[in-house]
Motif scaffolding. Structure first.
Motif, PDB file in Angstrom:
ATOM      1  N   SER A 323       0.836  -1.196   0.000  1.00 58.11           N
ATOM      2  CA  SER A 323       0.000   0.000   0.000  1.00 58.11           C
ATOM      3  C   SER A 323       0.871   1.247   0.000  1.00 58.11           C
ATOM      4  O   SER A 323       0.645   2.191  -0.756  1.00 58.11           O
ATOM      5  CB  SER A 323      -0.893   0.026   1.231  1.00 58.11           C
ATOM      6  N   LYS A 395      -4.815   5.807   9.317  1.00 61.55           N
ATOM      7  CA  LYS A 395      -6.219   6.086   9.608  1.00 61.55           C
ATOM      8  C   LYS A 395      -7.081   4.935   9.052  1.00 61.55           C
ATOM      9  O   LYS A 395      -8.003   4.467   9.718  1.00 61.55           O
ATOM     10  CB  LYS A 395      -6.623   7.416   8.973  1.00 61.55           C
ATOM     11  N   VAL A 396      -6.744   4.464   7.860  1.00 58.52           N
ATOM     12  CA  VAL A 396      -7.515   3.375   7.243  1.00 58.52           C
ATOM     13  C   VAL A 396      -7.410   2.093   8.077  1.00 58.52           C
ATOM     14  O   VAL A 396      -8.378   1.352   8.210  1.00 58.52           O
ATOM     15  CB  VAL A 396      -7.034   3.118   5.789  1.00 58.52           C
ATOM     16  N   SER A 397      -6.246   1.846   8.666  1.00 60.13           N
ATOM     17  CA  SER A 397      -6.095   0.599   9.427  1.00 60.13           C
ATOM     18  C   SER A 397      -6.581   0.731  10.866  1.00 60.13           C
ATOM     19  O   SER A 397      -6.804  -0.291  11.533  1.00 60.13           O
ATOM     20  CB  SER A 397      -4.646   0.123   9.393  1.00 60.13           C
ATOM     21  N   GLY A 398      -6.756   1.961  11.331  1.00 57.96           N
ATOM     22  CA  GLY A 398      -7.276   2.163  12.683  1.00 57.96           C
ATOM     23  C   GLY A 398      -6.492   1.377  13.710  1.00 57.96           C
ATOM     24  O   GLY A 398      -5.263   1.399  13.711  1.00 57.96           O
ATOM     25  N   VAL A 400      -6.927  -2.049  14.131  1.00 59.98           N
ATOM     26  CA  VAL A 400      -7.251  -3.469  13.901  1.00 59.98           C
ATOM     27  C   VAL A 400      -6.164  -4.411  14.417  1.00 59.98           C
ATOM     28  O   VAL A 400      -6.453  -5.482  14.950  1.00 59.98           O
ATOM     29  CB  VAL A 400      -7.573  -3.793  12.419  1.00 59.98           C
ATOM     30  N   TYR A 404      -6.733  -7.184  17.178  1.00 60.00           N
ATOM     31  CA  TYR A 404      -6.490  -8.592  16.833  1.00 60.00           C
ATOM     32  C   TYR A 404      -5.718  -9.271  17.961  1.00 60.00           C
ATOM     33  O   TYR A 404      -6.072 -10.361  18.401  1.00 60.00           O
ATOM     34  CB  TYR A 404      -5.707  -8.677  15.524  1.00 60.00           C
ATOM     35  N   GLN A 407      -7.788  -9.521  21.297  1.00 60.65           N
ATOM     36  CA  GLN A 407      -8.785 -10.595  21.200  1.00 60.65           C
ATOM     37  C   GLN A 407      -8.141 -11.962  21.347  1.00 60.65           C
ATOM     38  O   GLN A 407      -8.665 -12.862  21.974  1.00 60.65           O
ATOM     39  CB  GLN A 407      -9.481 -10.552  19.835  1.00 60.65           C
TER      40      GLN A 407
ATOM     41  N   GLN B  17     -14.916   4.493   4.763  1.00 60.35           N
ATOM     42  CA  GLN B  17     -13.806   4.112   5.628  1.00 60.35           C
ATOM     43  C   GLN B  17     -13.999   4.772   6.989  1.00 60.35           C
ATOM     44  O   GLN B  17     -14.315   5.957   7.063  1.00 60.35           O
ATOM     45  CB  GLN B  17     -12.476   4.540   5.000  1.00 60.35           C
ATOM     46  N   MET B  28     -14.367  -9.275  12.150  1.00 60.62           N
ATOM     47  CA  MET B  28     -12.948  -9.075  11.829  1.00 60.62           C
ATOM     48  C   MET B  28     -12.379 -10.378  11.287  1.00 60.62           C
ATOM     49  O   MET B  28     -12.588 -11.437  11.861  1.00 60.62           O
ATOM     50  CB  MET B  28     -12.174  -8.613  13.054  1.00 60.62           C
ATOM     51  N   LEU B  37      -5.650  -7.569   7.599  1.00 59.10           N
ATOM     52  CA  LEU B  37      -6.654  -7.637   8.655  1.00 59.10           C
ATOM     53  C   LEU B  37      -7.792  -6.704   8.276  1.00 59.10           C
ATOM     54  O   LEU B  37      -7.547  -5.554   7.917  1.00 59.10           O
ATOM     55  CB  LEU B  37      -6.063  -7.151   9.979  1.00 59.10           C
ATOM     56  N   LYS B  39     -11.804  -5.200   9.278  1.00 58.18           N
ATOM     57  CA  LYS B  39     -12.864  -5.111  10.267  1.00 58.18           C
ATOM     58  C   LYS B  39     -14.033  -4.359   9.640  1.00 58.18           C
ATOM     59  O   LYS B  39     -13.848  -3.275   9.080  1.00 58.18           O
ATOM     60  CB  LYS B  39     -12.357  -4.358  11.487  1.00 58.18           C
ATOM     61  N   TYR B  41     -17.948  -2.840  10.264  1.00 57.15           N
ATOM     62  CA  TYR B  41     -18.957  -2.425  11.247  1.00 57.15           C
ATOM     63  C   TYR B  41     -20.281  -2.244  10.502  1.00 57.15           C
ATOM     64  O   TYR B  41     -20.296  -1.629   9.429  1.00 57.15           O
ATOM     65  CB  TYR B  41     -18.621  -1.055  11.830  1.00 57.15           C
ATOM     66  N   GLU B  60     -12.368  -0.782   8.572  1.00 59.30           N
ATOM     67  CA  GLU B  60     -10.963  -0.462   8.844  1.00 59.30           C
ATOM     68  C   GLU B  60     -10.138  -1.637   8.328  1.00 59.30           C
ATOM     69  O   GLU B  60     -10.477  -2.784   8.595  1.00 59.30           O
ATOM     70  CB  GLU B  60     -10.719  -0.311  10.344  1.00 59.30           C
ATOM     71  N   THR B  61      -9.073  -1.349   7.605  1.00 62.95           N
ATOM     72  CA  THR B  61      -8.275  -2.431   7.028  1.00 62.95           C
ATOM     73  C   THR B  61      -6.797  -2.122   7.092  1.00 62.95           C
ATOM     74  O   THR B  61      -6.360  -1.027   6.724  1.00 62.95           O
ATOM     75  CB  THR B  61      -8.690  -2.681   5.562  1.00 62.95           C
ATOM     76  N   ILE B  68      -7.566  -3.228   0.769  1.00 62.01           N
ATOM     77  CA  ILE B  68      -8.276  -1.965   1.009  1.00 62.01           C
ATOM     78  C   ILE B  68      -9.379  -1.775  -0.039  1.00 62.01           C
ATOM     79  O   ILE B  68     -10.506  -1.401   0.289  1.00 62.01           O
ATOM     80  CB  ILE B  68      -7.280  -0.776   1.024  1.00 62.01           C
TER      81      ILE B  68
END
Lengths: 410, 127
Positions: A323, A395-398, A400, A404, A407, B17, B28, B37, B39, B41, B60-61, B68
């Motif tokens: 990316s 920002k796009v991946s936040g 996660v 992960y 969890q 997004q 997820m 990964l 997620k 919502y 979110e990815t 993406i």
């Protein structure tokens, strides 16, 4: 950046052919186009040009002219070094039924690793892969401990292509010189010096190597040509059958234009090496310092000090390399990534895993490699763009990744 | 390896997004070893015919361009769809809507429909 110039920061992948080099090559395509093996004047002129290039190259490596074998590049040279040494061993009737041992490192270029893995699978050699630790450097002690009675060859890269870390080649050379005094089976020493040629001393006597590989296109020469240095007396056999070119070690019509280009590239390098290396080193240091200071959650992969002057390799948390690479590309900036996702395989870089990175760190890596044409302004633009892109992708991946793991722990 | 224009568009300008606060369902999928990964919502509302529809969806990815892009595309495909229809969206539907994915990316990063499925399952478990 509509009309802005593109920025190339991938010199470890390849370099543009120097104008001088190109100019020297051109007549050998259509004027002095003879086959260097032909006896007529066309052929003799081509062979003269090859001989001239061979002389320059031999001087650069402090080698003899008949120790320079022209190939199609480092991949072929590496294949020839390993398989050629092995084949010569197997041909010796004294060795019938014996399986020799080869020592290499865990993060060699794939042309070495895949060759070794294949020999291992075939059952024609035992292989030891030396660990490279978090700094990306092998330990002499490990090399020494790995040596066995049947050890035939050590192959270790001079500088790593992804993270730029430098291996103690001269020290391994010295070790082997001592070890070989008391051995029946000599251990040959090969180094893949492809990335190191432009920046480090490649005097084969100082390094103590029997074999050395390199490619022209990493030093502002053309693609498709390289050499294998083979020290006199090294027991090696050709692996490609055909004509008797290159002292019967490499069959195939000589790539005259390419060889002439390599000769010229080496000649220029010999004159400019120190100066270019200093300039590139200063720029690279500026790049590393600024990125580590201004970008959160960034890490430099591999030793900070013992690395190629033109290489920086980073991992950025919460982004994926492909990316990053494509966003930079959209801005006209060319880098590369250790995340093999972008090169067709799905596994993260074996180099980054070998120095102990977690898969997600390896996936989030970026290799920036500079060269003699890189200027400070380009590096500054790169850093500005990189910051913005990282912000966007993060920002796009936040969160996660963090989620992960939390969890997984529940 | 070349991506279609549509993949690049969704990758550089992803739709929907972000995060939904107090979502009705979350899914997820993926793992860091593969590098991707995702997620998803969702918010679920009943329409006039008392059918449950996905009224809002966000993602979110962490992943490559196709991870993406497929996340962005699934949000477009699923938004305002009844749950039973959204459940039927397959990986192939997502890839087709993106005008194709490079073969090597078909399985590794085309996980968006799985993430949506998980989000719907999560909603159904709670309700």
């Amino acid at each position: 950046m509509a009309n802005a110039k593109k920025i190339y920061l991938d010199y470890a992948a390849t370099t543009p052919t120097d104008r001088e080099v190109l100019k020297t090559m051109l007549p050998y395509f259509n004027i002095e186009f003879g086959n260097a093996s032909s006896l007529h004047s066309f052929g003799r002129n081509a062979m003269d040009a090859v001989a001239e290039a061979r002389k320059k190259i031999a001087r650069f490596f402090d080698a003899k002219e008949d120790e320079i074998i022209f190939t199609s590049g480092a991949t072929e040279s590496n294949n020839l070094a390993i398989k050629g040494i092995l084949r010569a061993y197997q041909k010796n009737t004294k060795n019938i039924g014996k399986i020799p041992h080869i020592i290499t490192t865990a993060f060699e270029h794939s042309c070495i690793l895949k060759t070794c893995q294949k020999l291992e699978e075939e059952g024609s050699a035992e292989i030891t892969y030396l660990p490279v630790y978090s700094n990306g450097i092998v330990k002499i002690k490990d090399a020494q401990n790995a040596i066995k009675e049947n050890t035939l060859l050590i192959s270790a890269m001079y500088a790593n292509n992804e993270i730029g870390t430098v291996q103690p080649i001269a020290k391994i050379g010295k070790l082997l010189k001592n070890v070989n005094k008391n051995r029946q089976q000599k251990i040959f020493f090969h180094t893949d010096a492809t990335q190191a040629i432009a920046y480090f001393d490649c005097d084969v006597k100082k390094l103590g190597v029997d074999l050395l590989s390199m490619s022209a296109h990493k030093i502002y020469g053309p693609k498709g040509v390289g050499i294998l240095y083979v020290k006199k007396g090294t027991k090696i056999t050709r692996i490609q059958d055909g004509g008797d070119q290159e002292f019967s070690l490499r069959a195939g019509t000589l790539n005259t234009a390419g060889i002439v280009g390599l000769g010229k590239a080496i000649e220029i390098l010999q004159k400019t090496k120190g100066r270019d290396a200093k300039k590139v080193n200063d720029l690279r240091d500026y790049l590393i310092k600024k990125i580590l200071k201004e970008i959160p959650a960034a890490r430099l992969n591999g030793s900070r000090i013992k690395r190629l002057p033109n290489n920086a390799n980073f991992s950025f948390s919460n982004v994926e390399g492909e990316s990053l690479l494509l966003y930079l590309d959209a801005e006209g900036i060319a880098c590369s990534t250790g995340s093999a996702c972008s090169s067709g395989s799905l596994d993260p870089s074996h180099v980054l895993l070998a120095i102990g990175l977690k898969p997600e760190q390896a996936h989030g890596s970026l290799r920036v490699s500079l060269g003699k044409y890189t200027v400070k302004k380009e590096v500054a633009i790169f850093i500005t763009k990189l910051k913005k892109i990282l912000q966007k992708l993060r920002k796009v991946s936040g969160k996660v990744l963090q989620e992960y793991y939390s969890q997984k722990n529940i | 390896m070349n991506y279609s224009k549509k993949v690049i568009n969704h990758f550089t300008h992803p739709h929907n997004q972000g995060v939904i606060k107090n979502p009705d369902g979350v899914g997820m999928v993926g793992n860091p070893t593969c590098g991707d990964l995702m997620k998803i919502y969702i918010k679920v509302k009943k329409n006039k015919n008392k059918k449950e529809i996905i009224s809002d969806i966000k993602f979110e990815t962490l992943g490559c361009a196709s991870a993406i892009a497929t996340s962005s595309m699934i949000t477009d495909l699923a938004k305002n769809k009844p749950l039973d229809e959204a459940k039927k969206i397959t990986r192939n539907d997502v890839a087709e809507a993106l005008e194709g994915l490079p073969p090597v990316k078909m399985h590794c990063s085309n996980l968006a429909s799985d993430a949506l499925g998980e989000a719907i399952k999560d909603y159904e478990k709670k309700n």
